[in-house]
Write an enzyme that holds these catalytic residues in place. Structure first.
Site, mmCIF file in Angstrom:
data_model
loop_
_atom_site.group_PDB
_atom_site.id
_atom_site.type_symbol
_atom_site.label_atom_id
_atom_site.label_comp_id
_atom_site.label_asym_id
_atom_site.label_seq_id
_atom_site.Cartn_x
_atom_site.Cartn_y
_atom_site.Cartn_z
ATOM 1 N N GLY A 16 0.823 -1.207 0.000
ATOM 2 C CA GLY A 16 0.000 0.000 0.000
ATOM 3 C C GLY A 16 0.851 1.249 0.000
ATOM 4 O O GLY A 16 1.968 1.251 -0.530
ATOM 5 N N ARG A 29 3.071 4.598 1.208
ATOM 6 C CA ARG A 29 4.216 4.773 2.079
ATOM 7 C C ARG A 29 3.778 5.176 3.480
ATOM 8 O O ARG A 29 4.303 4.683 4.475
ATOM 9 C CB ARG A 29 5.172 5.825 1.509
ATOM 10 C CG ARG A 29 6.509 5.814 2.242
ATOM 11 C CD ARG A 29 7.432 6.939 1.845
ATOM 12 N NE ARG A 29 7.757 6.925 0.435
ATOM 13 C CZ ARG A 29 8.676 7.732 -0.107
ATOM 14 N NH1 ARG A 29 9.347 8.583 0.649
ATOM 15 N NH2 ARG A 29 8.902 7.713 -1.402
ATOM 16 N N GLY A 64 0.979 4.481 4.986
ATOM 17 C CA GLY A 64 0.444 3.311 5.681
ATOM 18 C C GLY A 64 1.551 2.367 6.123
ATOM 19 O O GLY A 64 1.548 1.883 7.265
ATOM 20 N N GLU A 113 5.386 -3.252 1.212
ATOM 21 C CA GLU A 113 5.786 -2.855 -0.138
ATOM 22 C C GLU A 113 5.068 -1.546 -0.365
ATOM 23 O O GLU A 113 3.843 -1.493 -0.396
ATOM 24 C CB GLU A 113 5.370 -3.961 -1.103
ATOM 25 C CG GLU A 113 5.961 -3.844 -2.471
ATOM 26 C CD GLU A 113 5.017 -3.154 -3.407
ATOM 27 O OE1 GLU A 113 5.007 -1.907 -3.427
ATOM 28 O OE2 GLU A 113 4.266 -3.863 -4.101
ATOM 29 N N CYS A 117 2.466 -0.956 -8.779
ATOM 30 C CA CYS A 117 3.625 -0.558 -7.968
ATOM 31 C C CYS A 117 4.840 -0.352 -8.860
ATOM 32 O O CYS A 117 5.760 0.365 -8.504
ATOM 33 C CB CYS A 117 3.977 -1.629 -6.957
ATOM 34 S SG CYS A 117 2.569 -2.450 -6.227
#
Lengths: 525, 525
Positions: free
Chosen positions: A240, A242, A244, A264, A301
């Site tokens: 999710g 950064r 979080g 990640e 991502c």
């Protein structure tokens, strides 16, 4: 299968009473029935305690039992049929074809881990013979890896199947022997419930203790924090934002017993266009780049958010081809209203930065959560002087950085923070420069590509979907591929254990037929 | 070789100007010449920047070059001769014979890592073939592990050779391809300088960049913090107190880029005496236990600080035999005045706890830092109700916990926090109970022993010197044995790289003759 809005705690269905929420169809911004009940600390406690109770039993299932469990989950997910695709599409705005591909990936991932479990190499079985004649005598020493304990998995918004309830983190944790408590992403609770029931059913039909799996609904800041803080939880998997991921890292570090977090988080995935290939293929590359950038509305991502090349005529051609291609791209529906709003804000932020030019945009967005793609350009000096330009804008947005010379290109590479991927586009003539860039890129990224686009992430043995901070919280792991299992293991050494107390993996006659390191040599005998 | 009091920054000798200090001989509490100059942030910066500059070159040395470097260090340490033993003994109070053994261990450790480097299995070379016919096509994917970057190593007080400047953490980091910046332990700066020069010399004679190694003197709270906070440092190795380890964990987590910390902190190493063996051998076991407890004045991370058994006549015999044996044990000199003071305070704390009895003591301490061994007893109810009784008292002090029945014994096992080791003493009749305890002990400890004492830690492939928090900061690693190298590595995937850009480990014809996982199968061809 009907969607009930219930959480799954072991074999029970529990309607959360903290608050009620519904999924939102991002294509219309309208709520979708039914109501989901969010849980609280009580349900976190129940699920985690069940997971803890299940752990010692589940982790000593045979390799075959565990592999069959993973395969049963895969079969049960397929057995849901078109309802899963319909619901996931409604909740995510992703087209059916993409979700069918994602389902295939999810099922393939579970089956790969079944194979990994059966192979048993993850056990790292290692035997050092006793040396009774040596002074001092050496004991008999044997090592195997065991699972860490119950794992908390946070579903990701952008892969409602492959990185969510039954996705990569869950499959890897199950393969390692860890019970899993999933916090569903609020954007796709119906999809989560459907997949959750498929797993719950597999737990029952495989005669596993019910605590092997639970699925919770709730708020990240409340239920999510309670989950990561629960003493029974021994590791966290997250994909999710950064923000979080950083919050989970802080929480995990502050626990009485700190635990590993595999988050990640964010990556802008730099692509370096080396001079010879750019001269040769500027126009084709410009168009291909835009296809990669806008695929899935840029919600990967590994989306190529940064392009680095030498200034000059070839780069101008590349820019022009990219701009032309971009202008034809329709605005696609993003996953959630929140993600859409963050994208719009991110693009506006870039527009406002001095030295950054808006090169081109995609077609104007009409629907509620539709995103107009955007391509920006700047020079290396501006990029090197700004920290903001490295921030990920999640969606179909990218920045082209023009460098005056190779030294500046290398300076841009060295300036980058941790990335999931780094790509080199090159011709044989460019290898000299590539060799200068490679050591830097190895330090910066988890995966290095040549002449490709980073958006496809293969699920295989050699894949690394990871990288230095802030791409992930822990560069030692990968969240995609066979070695994702290693994140949830730790070694234990057994010294002078009598034969009947030794785990199977370490018994003299190698009953599991494992590759084992015996006195420093790999053998299977 | 003369001891100068200088720090070693790359190939330079630098006298620190922050403050001056001397080593203390704990046998006399007198200071030993010469003066050492403590460094500050300036020297940290110099050493770390040199390490960063050296990293890309050092990490791409051939396996043979790196192995020879490790062997050269070993040879240089041996070449120091008796001076090293004399100085280490003076600074630590440890007898010469013990230090000669420790030197052998240190040299053996460096040589084992040379072998590990040459074998190359740590590279985890993994190749997935391209599948151009598949839809979608699969790229050529290849994985190897690369080192994390420069590592900060903190010397330990209790192993001035084997866990200090040229000890396990340094050897493992060098083997992985990481430059090392050591913060010497202030208790043995002369020993540190001698070993540091041996490494510095090896760096030069192996033609490595000077930044591969630096050695700093200074205060933990100042220089140590600056070192762990330096952006060039990518991992930390530490053996010491829980307080020290926790401080480093906090610092590393608060960095802009958080980094892994491998802190080996504290453990009380429970020993379970199962009923049948206790009945058969109570007296012998009592005496043997005291020998293990008092060896090296109890200054081992794996010292048996907790004994658990069923109450009754056999336990009484064990206690009596242990008490009798203890009373004959001379008070040994501890490593430092600080460690001695902490030991005395720890024993006093135990004396004051209600429900805890002082069973016996060793001979009265006369010399300044001499420790009088102490054996305490309590019952399981008291132990389970107290958190303090799990705190390590570093030194020759142990606690015997009497349980009313097997259930209470299992409750004590379940109550324990993370440990480096757990030991079972048993006869064949005891296997039934052992099987009930084992799953719990696996969750709690990094090494499980049968019918032995945990104080010997073999340096081999299967050793695990690690364990769940608070025994260490990261249960996924070991600080002793061949797999200690894994702590300093991370995976990188190479996608579709042309042959001449591929690292040797991943080239088609396997020039390094590595075991590689090719399309899921281990092969060496």
């Amino acid at each position: 299968m009907s969607i009930t809005g219930n959480m799954l705690i072991g074999q029970y269905a529990v309607h959360g009473t903290e608050r009620t929420f519904r999924a939102i169809d991002p294509a219309t911004n309208e709520k979708i029935a039914p109501d989901f009940g969010a849980g609280g600390t009580k349900e976190v406690d129940q699920a985690c305690n069940l997971a803890q109770q299940a752990f010692d039993i589940y982790r000593e299932t045979t390799l075959e039992q565990r592999a069959q469990f993973l395969e049963e989950i895969a079969n049960n997910i397929l057995a849901i049929g078109p309802e899963l695709i319909t619901r996931a599409s409604q909740e995510s705005g992703l087209p059916a074809a993409r979700l069918e591909g994602e389902r295939g990936r999810t099922v393939g991932q579970l089956r790969l881990f079944a194979k990994v479990v059966r192979d048993g190499q993850w056990l790292t079985a290692t035997l050092d013979s006793a040396l009774p004649e040596r002074a001092p005598p050496r004991s008999d020493l044997r090592l195997r890896k065991i699972p860490l304990g119950p794992v908390a998995v946070f579903g990701a918004s952008n892969f409602p199947l492959a990185f969510s309830v039954g996705g990569g983190d869950t499959a890897a944790a199950f393969a390692a022997g860890c019970p899993v408590v999933v916090k569903a992403h609020n954007a796709h609770p119906g999809t989560s419930e459907l997949v959750g029931k498929a797993i719950q059913k597999a737990v029952a039909s495989c005669n596993l203790p019910e605590g092997v799996f639970s699925l919770l609904f709730g708020d990240g800041n409340q239920l999510g924090q309670a989950l990561v803080s629960h003493p029974a939880i021994k590791a966290v998997g997250f994909t999710g934002s950064r923000q979080g991921g950083l919050a989970l890292m802080r929480l995990a570090a502050q626990r009485r017993e700190p635990i590993p977090v595999y988050a990640e988080m964010s990556s802008i995935n730099p692509m370096f266009l080396l001079p010879d290939v750019l001269t040769a293929r500027a126009a084709q590359m410009g168009a291909a780049f835009i296809d990669s950038l806008t695929m899935g509305v840029g919600q990967f991502c590994t989306n190529p958010g940064l392009v680095i090349a030498l200034e000059g005529e070839p780069l101008s051609q590349f820019k022009q081809a990219a701009a032309t291609a971009l202008q034809t791209k329709a605005a696609g529906t993003m996953l959630t209203p929140g993600i859409h709003a963050a994208y719009v804000a991110g693009v506006e932020r870039l527009v406002a930065i001095a030295g950054v030019t808006l090169l081109a945009q995609g077609q104007i967005a009409q629907a509620p959560c539709a995103a107009q793609a955007a391509l920006f350009a700047t020079d290396a000096a501006t990029f090197l002087a700004s920290e903001q330009l490295e921030d990920e804008v999640f969606g179909p947005c990218s920045l082209i950085v023009a460098c005056r010379n190779e030294e500046e290109m290398r300076a841009v590479a060295e300036h980058l923070s941790g990335q999931l991927t780094a790509t080199l586009h090159l011709n044989p003539v460019d290898h000299v420069l590539a060799k200068k860039l490679l050591p830097t890129l190895e330090r910066k990224a988890g995966r290095i590509l040549v002449n490709g686009y980073p958006t496809g992430v293969e699920v295989s043995h050699a894949m690394v979907h990871g990288g230095p901070f802030p791409a992930t919280s822990d560069s030692r792991g990968t969240s995609v591929g066979a070695t994702a299992i290693d994140r949830f293991l730790r070694p234990v050494c057994y010294q002078d254990l009598p034969a009947d107390l030794l785990p199977q993996a370490l018994q003299d006659d190698n009953p599991l037929t494992l590759w084992r390191l015996r006195d420093g040599e790999l053998v299977k005998a």
